[in-house]
Design an enzyme around this catalytic site. Structure first.
Site, mmCIF file in Angstrom:
data_model
loop_
_atom_site.group_PDB
_atom_site.id
_atom_site.type_symbol
_atom_site.label_atom_id
_atom_site.label_comp_id
_atom_site.label_asym_id
_atom_site.label_seq_id
_atom_site.Cartn_x
_atom_site.Cartn_y
_atom_site.Cartn_z
ATOM 1 N N GLY A 144 16.966 -15.052 -19.352
ATOM 2 C CA GLY A 144 18.228 -14.401 -19.701
ATOM 3 C C GLY A 144 18.732 -14.933 -21.030
ATOM 4 O O GLY A 144 17.954 -15.271 -21.922
ATOM 5 N N ALA A 225 19.847 -25.751 -14.846
ATOM 6 C CA ALA A 225 20.558 -24.580 -14.316
ATOM 7 C C ALA A 225 21.577 -24.988 -13.245
ATOM 8 O O ALA A 225 22.751 -25.241 -13.567
ATOM 9 C CB ALA A 225 19.555 -23.568 -13.791
ATOM 10 N N ARG A 226 21.132 -25.091 -12.001
ATOM 11 C CA ARG A 226 22.000 -25.531 -10.913
ATOM 12 C C ARG A 226 21.181 -26.344 -9.914
ATOM 13 O O ARG A 226 20.006 -26.005 -9.651
ATOM 14 C CB ARG A 226 22.648 -24.332 -10.189
ATOM 15 N N GLU A 255 28.154 -32.831 -7.606
ATOM 16 C CA GLU A 255 28.442 -33.477 -8.893
ATOM 17 C C GLU A 255 29.863 -34.035 -8.876
ATOM 18 O O GLU A 255 30.762 -33.345 -8.384
ATOM 19 C CB GLU A 255 28.288 -32.459 -10.036
ATOM 20 N N HIS A 274 25.312 -33.427 -16.364
ATOM 21 C CA HIS A 274 25.654 -32.025 -16.648
ATOM 22 C C HIS A 274 26.133 -31.855 -18.100
ATOM 23 O O HIS A 274 27.259 -31.417 -18.363
ATOM 24 C CB HIS A 274 26.729 -31.527 -15.666
ATOM 25 N N ILE A 275 25.237 -32.202 -19.020
ATOM 26 C CA ILE A 275 25.618 -32.172 -20.452
ATOM 27 C C ILE A 275 24.716 -31.283 -21.298
ATOM 28 O O ILE A 275 24.835 -31.280 -22.522
ATOM 29 C CB ILE A 275 25.633 -33.586 -21.080
#
Ligand code: NAP
Length: 311
Positions: A144, A225-226, A255, A274-275
């Site tokens: 995407g 992503a997740r 998180e 998460h950076i």
């Protein structure tokens, strides 16, 4: 009146409020906490950043939400069956930031930085065989906004790049795959597998034992992503038995990653907080503002999340 609904700190909310107000001088942008209960039903549009669902529900006349984040899985979990349209952030700057992160951590794995860092701690002088970039096969899950830009960045840097998506794609110099068969075919050829999929009912736990064991021995995984897309126990198992050489993880089921998570201590895991691609406030505000201005002018909404697909 357009409320900004988020769970950010007071200082961060103020920054968003100021930046959005500059970009939308003809709108009255307000913090959700400053909207009285009797005024909330007057709001039909909201700008959101991971909003608390109780607060969001108190605005009971919304028809369109514009998120300033790219991922919408939490909104989907609560609003998939509602009529509210959802637009997520699509920002070329975000895609470039992610592509930079994908290149940086792919190079980290490609040039064996984890191994040489460990050798230094042990005062070990040992040269490992060099693999040229064009022999390093990198598979990207998700082609995407973020996946395409990342695939192209890797390809421009000489890597042998593949990509997997739901629909079939035709990208210059990138081998593309789709479907379950395509997923396993790509995994079996990936020295590095990079996850840039949205978290949906279909992608939850997609990187599981079967997929990891399909990958070549000594390959590596990057998840930007997740967390829920990887079965963590399956990953840990393949890391402990060294089938997977290294994992770079930026996102987690929970998180911040709990201090007692085994991932912190696993020597062949790099934990990032998460950076990989933070939203850039100025750029995001301009994009949100343009979408709202266009909607006021023409009544046309920008691209909205496909609720049936969940992304
Ligand atoms: P996007 O434009 O919606 O692209 C998603 C891609 O995944 C598309 O290529 C889509 O296929 C593919 N896909 C979705 N479900 C699939 C399935 N079941 N099987 C095969 N392919 C599937 O999303 P994006 O903007 O690139 O963002 C991707 C994710 O990155 C976000 O959802 C978010 O969770 C994460 N993210 C992380 C950070 C960070 O800092 N770590 C920052 C921003 C975003 P089609 O092309 O065929 O539709």
């Amino acid at each position: 009146m357009i409320p900004f609904i988020s769970q950010l700190s007071a200082a961060e909310q103020q920054m968003w409020l100021e930046a959005l107000s500059i970009e939308l001088p003809n709108e009255n942008i307000v913090l959700a906490s400053d909207v009285a209960p009797e005024q909330r039903q007057l709001c039909t549009i909201a700008i959101v950043a991971n909003p608390d669902i109780t607060t969001l529900s108190s605005f009971n006349n919304l028809s369109w939400l514009h998120s300033v984040w790219a991922g919408v899985e939490k909104l989907m979990a609560n609003l998939q069956s509602s009529d509210i349209k959802i637009t997520r952030l699509i920002d070329p700057m975000l895609s470039q930031t992610m592509a930079e992160a994908v290149l940086a951590w792919s190079l980290y794995l490609h040039r064996d930085m984890p191994i040489y860092a460990k050798q230094q701690q042990e005062a070990t002088w040992l040269q490992h065989q060099y693999t040229p970039a064009n022999e390093r096969r990198i598979g990207i899950l998700g082609l995407g906004e973020l996946g395409c830009e990342s695939a192209q960045r890797l390809q421009q840097n000489g890597f042998d790049v593949m990509g997997w998506s739901r629909s079939t794609k035709n990208l210059p110099s990138i081998s593309t795959f789709s479907g379950q068969e395509g997923l396993l075919a790509m995994a079996s050829r990936s020295d590095i597998l990079v996850c840039l999929l949205p978290l949906t009912a279909e992608t939850q736990g997609l990187i599981n034992t079967e997929l990891l064991e399909q990958m070549p021995k000594g390959s590596s995984v990057i998840n930007f992503a997740r967390g829920g897309i990887i079965d963590t126990d399956a990953l840990l198992h393949t890391l402990v038995n060294n089938h997977i050489k290294h994992a770079v993880l930026d996102v987690f089921d929970q998180e911040p990653l709990p201090t007692d998570s085994k991932l912190w201590q696993q020597p062949n895991v790099t934990v990032l907080p998460h950076i990989s691609a933070p939203t850039q406030l100025q750029s995001a505000c301009k994009i949100v503002a343009n979408n709202i201005i266009e909607y006021r002018k023409s009544g046309q909404l920008p691209v909205c999340v496909n609720k049936a697909k969940g992304y």
